[in-house]
Design an enzyme around this catalytic site. Sequence first.
Site, mmCIF file in Angstrom:
data_model
loop_
_atom_site.group_PDB
_atom_site.id
_atom_site.type_symbol
_atom_site.label_atom_id
_atom_site.label_comp_id
_atom_site.label_asym_id
_atom_site.label_seq_id
_atom_site.Cartn_x
_atom_site.Cartn_y
_atom_site.Cartn_z
ATOM 1 N N ARG A 144 12.836 5.772 -36.293
ATOM 2 C CA ARG A 144 11.810 4.741 -36.398
ATOM 3 C C ARG A 144 12.297 3.399 -35.872
ATOM 4 O O ARG A 144 11.556 2.426 -35.875
ATOM 5 C CB ARG A 144 11.385 4.566 -37.865
ATOM 6 C CG ARG A 144 10.549 5.705 -38.420
ATOM 7 C CD ARG A 144 10.263 5.500 -39.903
ATOM 8 N NE ARG A 144 9.751 4.175 -40.215
ATOM 9 C CZ ARG A 144 8.453 3.840 -40.138
ATOM 10 N NH1 ARG A 144 7.566 4.736 -39.733
ATOM 11 N NH2 ARG A 144 8.065 2.619 -40.460
ATOM 12 N N ALA A 157 0.798 -1.221 0.000
ATOM 13 C CA ALA A 157 0.000 0.000 0.000
ATOM 14 C C ALA A 157 0.826 1.264 0.000
ATOM 15 O O ALA A 157 0.340 2.325 -0.410
ATOM 16 C CB ALA A 157 -0.936 -0.005 1.212
ATOM 17 N N HIS A 205 1.188 -8.027 -23.508
ATOM 18 C CA HIS A 205 0.186 -7.069 -23.965
ATOM 19 C C HIS A 205 -0.142 -7.230 -25.453
ATOM 20 O O HIS A 205 -1.312 -7.353 -25.832
ATOM 21 C CB HIS A 205 0.665 -5.645 -23.698
ATOM 22 C CG HIS A 205 0.941 -5.376 -22.252
ATOM 23 N ND1 HIS A 205 0.096 -5.776 -21.240
ATOM 24 C CD2 HIS A 205 1.964 -4.752 -21.633
ATOM 25 C CE1 HIS A 205 0.594 -5.406 -20.080
ATOM 26 N NE2 HIS A 205 1.726 -4.791 -20.284
ATOM 27 N N HIS A 214 -3.216 -5.355 -18.257
ATOM 28 C CA HIS A 214 -3.998 -4.129 -18.405
ATOM 29 C C HIS A 214 -4.479 -3.890 -19.820
ATOM 30 O O HIS A 214 -5.387 -3.113 -20.043
ATOM 31 C CB HIS A 214 -3.181 -2.931 -17.908
ATOM 32 C CG HIS A 214 -2.785 -3.097 -16.483
ATOM 33 N ND1 HIS A 214 -1.543 -3.534 -16.116
ATOM 34 C CD2 HIS A 214 -3.490 -2.955 -15.341
ATOM 35 C CE1 HIS A 214 -1.486 -3.618 -14.800
ATOM 36 N NE2 HIS A 214 -2.644 -3.270 -14.309
#
Length: 547
Positions: free
Chosen positions: A520, A40, A306, A215
């Site tokens: 890039r 926490a 992801h 997520h």
Amino acid sequence: MGTSEWHIERRSSFGTESPLAREAGNVPETGSLSIVVLGASGDLAKKKTFPALFHLYRQGFLPADEVHIFGYARTKISDDELRNRLRGYLVPNKGASPQLLEDVEKFLQLIKYVSGSYDSEDGFRLLDKEISEHEYLKKSVEGLSRRLFYLALPPSVYPSVCKMIKTCCMNKSDLGGWTRVVVEKPFGKDLESAEELSTEIGKLFEEPQIYRIDHYLGKELVQNLVINDYTMASCLFHEFCLMINPFTFNLYWQLVLRFANRFFLPLWNRDNIDNVQIVFREDFGTDGRGGYFDQYGIIRDIIQNHLLQVLCLVAMEKPVSLRPEHIRDEKVKVLESVLPIRDDEVVLGQYEGYKDDPTVPDKSNTPTFATVILRIHNERWEGVPFILKAGKALNSRKAEIRVQFKDVPGDIFKCKKQGRNEFVIRLQPLEAMYMKLTVKQPGLEMSTVQSELDLSYGQRYQGVTIPEAYERLILDTIKGDQQHFVRRDELKASWQIFTPLLHRIDEGEFKPLPYKPGSRGPAEADQLLEKAGYVQTHGYIWIPPTL
């Protein structure tokens, strides 16, 4: 809807049921709810977990007469000290309304702090005592209470913390209540370590009790690839141990898009689609966190979890229903159909200056950029390259899914040079969906030009509250809905795809190419895209619509 205005109704109570209760026709869950945030005092909890809980509280999803929130960490501070630390993250600006400030204070009074070690029973028995007192005050029948443990902690302490929860803090019976554990990625570093972690946690909890957060699956636009569950949102995912970075949309986003629209159904296959790109680009480097990043690299941090999750949603077959297990079954089928990665379909890069970070080893072989082509061996996708690309310190910040269609046969307008049709889902920034297509340029002459059909969420859904991924995922955990969480066999299948490549990188057999920050990436990556069949559109720039 009969009006152009959009709104979200405020929830007065949970009204949620566990899946088993729904199937059995039982009454909704009514026992007290204890949410325990372990770690926490850390950045992740302060910046993401507690703010998400506060937003759920303000929307009525966490009623004060049912919920209490417990913070647990080793730091020795009082309840008020934790509340003071959190207050600034809940009120981000000085111009907050009196109502917001009042809501913050009411929410903070729901939080109690317990200090203790992560591998000692003393602290967890004290935590259990505090939770039990809360349940008694809420007049919750023993066995009906609900306990949610959110591990905002490094994976290294997951086994010991889970053991302490199992030993000291479980709900006392099976009368309808539950105990659930939420863990953050990374889930291991390769197949062996992931399976070891899964086995250790699996010895303590049943699979329905374990919620592995990715997520990307909390993002609103990712969700549009299946059904529209809420509203569109930017997804924030856990990039570093203590930091979150925006990317994915909600799982339902993609499901709705694919399976609720007739005109996509006959096109979504190898007969019409030439290639698919799933891209994540950042315009900054590791920013002083190179030591943590160097343990994982761009493939472990972004691509293996992801981007691979997004690939599953793009490529999966229609599930039998929207039940979580049916959706996750289809995702696993996709992962198990991926062929071994070929060396000539991988380009790795490391930006110049990465090793100037004193926390990064001088001889680091860790890639900060990677382009990897995956090929799915099934009837729908045979021969279609899925190009997964992620990198740091590039020339732009962008996350998107780009589906490029094949050339129009018998092109009577001679417009092939202008580029192909593409369907683009922009995840960040400026969330949008748009279709690139060829149209007649206005005027007397018969000339063609590329334009777009555009759905920009900021313009179309003005005034709609956009939930963050954490809000959705925490609420799903409370509801017992696991469709946005990674199942163990899914985790195993994803690691099986990348572990051979990752081991070769770790052993120095596969070297990243240098590239300049702000570029890039390595030129070889663009050459690989061209080799895979991607045709870049020159001269076309997507311009977001103005409000």
